[in-house]
Design a protein around this motif. Structure first.
Motif, PDB file in Angstrom:
ATOM      1  N   LEU A 168       4.673  -0.909  -3.156  1.00  0.00           N
ATOM      2  CA  LEU A 168       4.662  -1.933  -2.896  1.00  0.00           C
ATOM      3  C   LEU A 168       5.006  -2.868  -4.122  1.00  0.00           C
ATOM      4  O   LEU A 168       5.542  -4.005  -3.675  1.00  0.00           O
ATOM      5  CB  LEU A 168       3.611  -2.423  -2.196  1.00  0.00           C
ATOM      6  CG  LEU A 168       3.050  -4.273  -2.097  1.00  0.00           C
ATOM      7  CD1 LEU A 168       3.768  -4.458  -1.110  1.00  0.00           C
ATOM      8  CD2 LEU A 168       1.595  -4.451  -2.153  1.00  0.00           C
ATOM      9  N   MET A 169       4.765  -2.421  -4.885  1.00  0.00           N
ATOM     10  CA  MET A 169       5.136  -2.902  -6.738  1.00  0.00           C
ATOM     11  C   MET A 169       6.746  -3.032  -6.265  1.00  0.00           C
ATOM     12  O   MET A 169       7.381  -4.071  -6.874  1.00  0.00           O
ATOM     13  CB  MET A 169       4.521  -1.983  -8.177  1.00  0.00           C
ATOM     14  CG  MET A 169       3.026  -2.827  -7.391  1.00  0.00           C
ATOM     15  SD  MET A 169       2.115  -4.560  -7.973  1.00  0.00           S
ATOM     16  CE  MET A 169       1.508  -4.829  -6.179  1.00  0.00           C
ATOM     17  N   THR A 170       7.056  -1.681  -6.414  1.00  0.00           N
ATOM     18  CA  THR A 170       9.032  -1.839  -6.252  1.00  0.00           C
ATOM     19  C   THR A 170       9.347  -2.464  -5.221  1.00  0.00           C
ATOM     20  O   THR A 170      10.368  -3.476  -5.527  1.00  0.00           O
ATOM     21  CB  THR A 170       9.251  -0.424  -5.927  1.00  0.00           C
ATOM     22  OG1 THR A 170       8.543   0.531  -6.270  1.00  0.00           O
ATOM     23  CG2 THR A 170      10.618   0.060  -5.767  1.00  0.00           C
ATOM     24  N   LEU A 171       8.381  -3.190  -3.990  1.00  0.00           N
ATOM     25  CA  LEU A 171       9.501  -3.766  -3.299  1.00  0.00           C
ATOM     26  C   LEU A 171       9.154  -5.043  -3.418  1.00  0.00           C
ATOM     27  O   LEU A 171      10.437  -5.862  -3.754  1.00  0.00           O
ATOM     28  CB  LEU A 171       9.095  -3.966  -1.699  1.00  0.00           C
ATOM     29  CG  LEU A 171       8.818  -2.623  -0.913  1.00  0.00           C
ATOM     30  CD1 LEU A 171       8.582  -2.739  -0.041  1.00  0.00           C
ATOM     31  CD2 LEU A 171      10.609  -2.130  -0.646  1.00  0.00           C
ATOM     32  N   LEU A 172       8.095  -5.752  -4.472  1.00  0.00           N
ATOM     33  CA  LEU A 172       7.435  -7.186  -4.466  1.00  0.00           C
ATOM     34  C   LEU A 172       9.269  -7.529  -5.997  1.00  0.00           C
ATOM     35  O   LEU A 172       9.377  -8.476  -5.923  1.00  0.00           O
ATOM     36  CB  LEU A 172       6.475  -7.516  -5.437  1.00  0.00           C
ATOM     37  CG  LEU A 172       5.737  -7.252  -4.300  1.00  0.00           C
ATOM     38  CD1 LEU A 172       3.835  -7.060  -4.919  1.00  0.00           C
ATOM     39  CD2 LEU A 172       5.732  -8.597  -3.616  1.00  0.00           C
ATOM     40  N   ALA A 173       9.337  -6.633  -7.204  1.00  0.00           N
ATOM     41  CA  ALA A 173       9.711  -6.021  -7.940  1.00  0.00           C
ATOM     42  C   ALA A 173      11.779  -7.200  -6.838  1.00  0.00           C
ATOM     43  O   ALA A 173      12.413  -7.491  -8.073  1.00  0.00           O
ATOM     44  CB  ALA A 173      10.126  -5.403  -8.625  1.00  0.00           C
ATOM     45  N   THR A 174      11.705  -6.409  -5.880  1.00  0.00           N
ATOM     46  CA  THR A 174      13.460  -6.663  -5.800  1.00  0.00           C
ATOM     47  C   THR A 174      13.258  -7.799  -5.427  1.00  0.00           C
ATOM     48  O   THR A 174      14.544  -8.497  -4.933  1.00  0.00           O
ATOM     49  CB  THR A 174      13.543  -5.908  -3.968  1.00  0.00           C
ATOM     50  OG1 THR A 174      12.071  -5.691  -3.586  1.00  0.00           O
ATOM     51  CG2 THR A 174      13.443  -3.707  -4.858  1.00  0.00           C
ATOM     52  N   MET A 175      12.053  -8.789  -4.816  1.00  0.00           N
ATOM     53  CA  MET A 175      12.238 -10.306  -4.966  1.00  0.00           C
ATOM     54  C   MET A 175      12.589 -11.432  -6.276  1.00  0.00           C
ATOM     55  O   MET A 175      13.246 -11.897  -5.617  1.00  0.00           O
ATOM     56  CB  MET A 175      11.014 -10.651  -4.196  1.00  0.00           C
ATOM     57  CG  MET A 175      10.613  -9.854  -2.672  1.00  0.00           C
ATOM     58  SD  MET A 175       9.058 -10.709  -2.683  1.00  0.00           S
ATOM     59  CE  MET A 175       9.302 -12.076  -1.685  1.00  0.00           C
TER      60      MET A 175
END
Length: 309
Positions: free
Chosen positions: A130-137
Motif C-alpha cells: 500500500l505504501m509503495t502504491l501511494l508513493a507512485t501517486m
C-alpha cells in the motif's frame, strides 16, 4: 412542579440554532438555482447541438452559415456514410472499441484483486504494498524512462502499448479498497467458516455488494481508454493501428485525411468541417450513451469508497 417553557422569539419557540444550509429555501433562492442550472445546461448542450447539427448539414448549408451551423436546414448523413464505409475511420473505431473492452477488463481484474488483497489486514505485506502504491501517486519515473521501458519490452507498434502503460490507477484501487473495507466482516467470516476461500468470497459476497463502486470505476477506466491518444501517438508508427481519437486529431488539425475522405473533400462532395464534426460525434457518442446508466451509482460508489477509505 411548574414546567419550564422556552420563551418565544418572534412568534416561534426558541430552540437550538440551525445552520444556514438547513433552512428552507425561499422562492428567490429556488428561482436563482433554477436559473444557474439552466445556464449551466445551456452552456453544455449548446456547443454539442452545434457540433451535431454541423455534422448533419450539407456542404452548401455550411458554406452559407460561414462555418458552424446552429439552425438545421438540409439534413444529410453523407459524412457518417463516408466515415463508416470501411476506411481508416472505421478501422480506427474498431481499434478503439477493442482496446477499450480488453483494457477495461484487464484493469478492472487487476484493480479488484489488488484492492481486495489490500483491504484484508492479515494479507502478506499489504502495508508495504500500500505504501509503495501511494508513493507512485506523488513520484513518477517520467516520460523518457517509461518510453525506454516500453521499447525494451518490445511493445512499440503493438496494441499492448495502448493498455499496459496506463492499465492501473492507484486512485481507483484506493476507492475500491475503501469500499471493500466497509463491508461487514461478519459476512466474510461466516463464509470462511462455511469453507469458502478468498476467491469465492470475493466473487459471491464482496463484488455483489460493491456493484455501485465497481460500475463507477469501470466507467472511469472505459472512458480513459476510449479517450486516450497520447500513448498511440508515442508508441505507434503504423497509421492503420491508430485509434479513433488520433484519427480525429489528424482530421481536426488537417494534418492528414484518409485517402477516400480527402478526395471527397477536395472534389467538393463533403465539407471538411462537417467531417470533423461527424468524427467528434462518433468519439463522444459511446460516453454520452453509457454515462446516464452509471450516473445513479456515482454518489454511492465514489463517496462511500472515498469516505470509508
Amino acid at each position: 412542579m411548574t414546567a419550564v417553557m422556552e420563551k418565544p422569539v418572534r412568534g416561534r419557540w426558541a430552540g437550538p440554532p440551525r445552520p444556514v444550509w438547513e433552512e428552507a429555501p425561499t422562492r428567490g433562492g429556488l428561482a436563482g438555482k433554477a436559473l444557474v442550472l439552466g445556464l449551466a445546461c445551456l452552456g453544455i448542450l449548446f456547443p454539442l447541438w452545434i457540433v451535431v447539427v454541423t455534422s448533419l448539414s450539407t456542404r452548401q448549408s455550411i458554406d452559407e452559415a460561414g462555418g458552424l451551423v446552429m439552425i438545421p436546414q438540409d439534413i444529410t448523413f453523407v459524412a457518417y456514410q463516408e466515415l463508416l464505409s470501411g476506411g481508416q475511420v472505421t478501422r480506427a473505431a474498431i481499434v478503439s472499441v477493442l482496446v477499450t473492452l480488453v483494457g477495461t477488463a484487464f484493469s478492472m481484474t487487476v484493480s479488484v484483486l489488488c484492492a481486495y488483497g489490500l483491504s484484508r489486514s492479515g494479507s502478506l505485506g499489504h502495508r508495504w504494498i500500500l505504501m509503495t502504491l501511494l508513493a507512485t501517486m506523488f513520484f513518477s519515473a517520467g516520460l523518457i524512462p517509461t518510453y525506454l521501458l516500453v521499447q525494451t519490452l518490445g511493445l512499440t507498434d503493438s496494441y499492448l502499448a495502448l493498455i499496459l502503460p496506463s492499465a492501473i490507477s492507484v486512485f481507483n484501487i484506493l476507492v475500491l479498497r475503501g469500499f471493500f473495507m466497509g463491508i461487514s466482516p461478519e459476512l466474510t467470516d461466516s463464509a470462511r467458516i462455511d469453507g469458502a476461500g478468498d476467491v469465492r468470497i470475493l466473487w459471491q459476497i464482496v463484488l455483489p455488494l460493491s456493484r455501485a463502486v465497481v460500475a463507477v470505476i469501470t466507467l472511469f477506466y472505459a472512458v480513459g481508454y476510449w479517450s486516450a491518444w497520447f500513448n498511440a501517438s508515442l508508441y505507434l508508427n503504423d497509421q492503420d493501428m491508430m485509434p479513433l481519437q488520433n484519427v480525429m486529431i489528424q482530421l481536426v488539425q488537417k494534418q492528414e485525411a484518409p485517402v477516400g475522405l480527402g478526395q471527397a473533400i477536395k472534389t467538393g462532395q463533403l465539407s471538411g468541417l462537417g467531417v470533423q464534426m461527424a468524427v467528434m460525434v462518433m468519439a463522444l457518442l459511446p460516453v454520452a450513451v453509457l454515462s446516464p446508466f452509471v450516473q445513479r451509482h456515482f454518489k454511492k460508489g465514489m463517496l462511500t469508497g472515498a469516505v470509508k477509505g
